[in-house]
Design an enzyme around this catalytic site. Structure first.
Site, PDB file in Angstrom:
ATOM      1  N   ALA B 141     109.817  18.032  66.218  1.00  0.00           N
ATOM      2  CA  ALA B 141     110.600  19.116  65.636  1.00  0.00           C
ATOM      3  C   ALA B 141     112.101  18.890  65.817  1.00  0.00           C
ATOM      4  O   ALA B 141     112.883  19.058  64.872  1.00  0.00           O
ATOM      5  CB  ALA B 141     110.181  20.441  66.267  1.00  0.00           C
ATOM      6  N   LYS B 192      94.730  13.251  68.593  1.00  0.00           N
ATOM      7  CA  LYS B 192      95.931  12.509  68.997  1.00  0.00           C
ATOM      8  C   LYS B 192      96.565  13.094  70.254  1.00  0.00           C
ATOM      9  O   LYS B 192      97.145  12.364  71.056  1.00  0.00           O
ATOM     10  CB  LYS B 192      96.939  12.431  67.849  1.00  0.00           C
ATOM     11  CG  LYS B 192      97.590  13.744  67.461  1.00  0.00           C
ATOM     12  CD  LYS B 192      99.021  13.828  67.916  1.00  0.00           C
ATOM     13  CE  LYS B 192      99.560  15.253  67.729  1.00  0.00           C
ATOM     14  NZ  LYS B 192     100.910  15.421  68.218  1.00  0.00           N
ATOM     15  N   THR B 249     103.089  10.276  69.346  1.00  0.00           N
ATOM     16  CA  THR B 249     102.808  11.108  70.515  1.00  0.00           C
ATOM     17  C   THR B 249     102.522  10.264  71.745  1.00  0.00           C
ATOM     18  O   THR B 249     102.781  10.683  72.867  1.00  0.00           O
ATOM     19  CB  THR B 249     101.611  12.032  70.211  1.00  0.00           C
ATOM     20  OG1 THR B 249     101.765  12.556  68.902  1.00  0.00           O
ATOM     21  CG2 THR B 249     101.546  13.170  71.179  1.00  0.00           C
ATOM     22  N   ASN B 257     102.619  16.204  75.237  1.00  0.00           N
ATOM     23  CA  ASN B 257     101.326  15.789  75.761  1.00  0.00           C
ATOM     24  C   ASN B 257     101.440  14.488  76.553  1.00  0.00           C
ATOM     25  O   ASN B 257     100.836  14.339  77.610  1.00  0.00           O
ATOM     26  CB  ASN B 257     100.310  15.663  74.622  1.00  0.00           C
ATOM     27  CG  ASN B 257      99.940  17.021  74.059  1.00  0.00           C
ATOM     28  OD1 ASN B 257      99.173  17.761  74.660  1.00  0.00           O
ATOM     29  ND2 ASN B 257     100.524  17.391  72.912  1.00  0.00           N
TER      30      ASN B 257
END
Lengths: 349, 349
Positions: B141, B192, B249, B257
């Site tokens: 973001a 993911k 990620t 995460n």
């Protein structure tokens, strides 16, 4: 059925690690060939490779030589670990000594520029009649040398031979998967170095993590289009030799090709970006080859084209990134091979 | 045919960015709903989201409210941007106000734990009869907010609607690809985050870049096995929603995460690893859900299982990594769906 002698041709960092692991495992007699007699001498006397991998102790059971005949004579497995630019010369010179039934296992990741050949295609040309295989995957030599865990692929059209090679190259910290798609794995190894230049450029420009993830993903789509057109299996490109190695090379600070790309992104020329490097950044050689192969096979390769343009000095990295973003919106699977219906799953992993 | 009002439900960082971009583009009237009246008030008065994204100026044309009815009434598009744990409550509450023909576009990445549902499956249950879509991809973001380039996917079973949503969510720095595979994209978004916990753990343990690349690649194989069993298209998992987002990620230092996984790898408990975090690490909720789904569909998910064990406190991260390495050697495509013959390519990209 592999004999009890292995020749590893090329004493760069990865060739040295593999030769060392094979010798330490003690399952075969292992010969490491270095092109430079001085380097062979230094490795033999110091028990380590002072030029490419000084931190790894090599077992005394490893024989190091600059004599190609000594290395290759009666070897059941010939492991090619020289850069693609020298591979034709070295493999051709090997033909005078290589056994008729020797298996040629390639470690180099790139395209032979003279004939636009993968390494197994080159081996089939200069060492005809021998089975070929490729060992490839996300394997930074220094990490494997230090005992960190890694996974890799051995690809060979002959399933039984693939299993034998899997056993041969399995070490406590290296998990080996088999695959029957030699050309797919080889194209993957070549394209990933070009994509690493592109990802490095984006990082050097400060384009962000999202942009790098997009380059990796859309780069994989380019690889899959080309690889399938060249006869590869679609799944190969989502495996360790494709995706796995792309991810590693595009994200690791220890990746040579990414580092060169990073400096290009910061505004260096190719000469400046490679100054002081001991080993070859294969992506620089592979970029125009991959573009030529994509043209030959009629597949779109916009990222590799932009990388090749920057490498050739035809455009600046910021122009290349700009062009990639301004293309027409499209469907995610456009140009990808249409795969047929999903059939029953094979045995679970 | 979308109406001229959009409701974005959830004022976390990604919901705020999307609402801001839509409002700035000026193609629709945009309402951003925040669960907390205090936050709604603060965003409206300051023209920025002080809690989740203070660095982004929001356009004055954006209406911020804590009144769900005001946000949703007559909206042609309802964008769900709340964490999966709250999604059932929020979407259910929406049903009193939502137009019969409103399109529900989901941004959250996870599985609703109560019913093991993807977000579109949940929407079909609590807002029946409305078309559903998902916007998902490698999109941090904060990077999109700062104008850095990114690519993403809008997936919708209705091709025409997918095209309209593609146009709606395209912004100068965000390139949108369409896809028709909603469930595949959603499963990818859930898995993911679990893999990111695993990759973070490996990094926290100092396992190296090769190990991370192996987790990403073999994790993708797990995702593909499960996603295809749930009705997804094999290619989806190699696209932006699958591979692209996994890579982002699992490698970005800005990933929540991955950060939680990193701290777990360093020996923290889940409580310690999440202390002080403003936003939810969806992988913690998703890990047992993904394992349960894999069991239901009979697909192997060894990495997600090990992550779920660590998250539940049943084993230590170093034991989990050890177990993954010690499994039986196998073929790279074992358990992956057998894809049919490659047919003719569709138009080049």
């Amino acid at each position: 059925v592999l004999t009890d002698k292995v020749a590893v041709l090329g004493a760069g960092s990865w060739g040295t690690v593999i030769a060392g692991l094979l010798a330490r495992a003690g399952r075969q007699k292992v010969f490491l060939w270095a092109r430079s007699a001085d380097l062979a001498e230094a490795i033999a006397s110091q028990g380590r490779n002072p030029r490419y991998l000084p931190e790894l102790s090599l077992p005394s059971s490893l024989t190091v030589t600059a004599d190609l005949g000594e290395a290759v004579h009666e070897a059941g497995v010939i492991v090619g670990a020289v850069p693609t630019l020298w591979a034709r010369g070295v493999l051709s010179a090997t033909s005078a000594y290589a056994s008729a039934g020797a298996v040629v296992v390639n470690l180099a990741k790139g395209i032979e520029p003279e004939g636009l050949l993968t390494m197994s295609q080159l081996a089939a040309q200069v060492l005809p009649g021998r089975p070929t295989a490729v060992l490839t995957g996300p394997n930074l030599a220094a990490e494997v040398a230090s005992g960190l865990p890694a996974a890799t692929v051995v690809a060979c059209a002959d399933e039984g031979l693939a299993g034998e090679l899997q056993e041969m190259f399995s070490f406590p910290n290296l998990r080996v998967y088999t695959n029957d798609d030699v050309v797919g794995c080889e194209v993957a190894g070549a394209v990933k170095n070009v994509l690493a230049l592109g990802a490095g450029m984006a990082d050097g420009l400060g384009a962000g993590d999202n942009a790098r993830a997009a380059i990796i993903t859309r780069g994989l789509a380019e690889l899959a289009r080309l690889g399938v057109a060249m006869g590869g299996h679609p799944w190969t490109f989502s495996g360790l030799a494709g995706l796995g190695d792309i991810v590693l090379t595009c994200t690791s600070h220890r990746s040579r090709n990414r580092s060169v790309g990073f400096r290009l992104g910061q505004g260096c020329s190719v000469e400046e970006a490679t100054a002081g490097m001991h080993e070859v950044a294969e992506g620089l050689t592979a970029a125009p080859c991959v573009v030529a192969l994509a043209e030959r096979h009629g597949t779109a390769a916009p990222i590799c084209e932009q990388v090749a343009s920057v490498v050739a000095g035809r455009c600046r990295p910021e122009e290349a990134v700009e062009r990639l973003l301004q293309r027409e919106p499209t469907h995610e699977r456009a140009g990808l091979p249409v795969v047929g219906p999903v059939l029953e799953p094979v045995e679970p992993c």
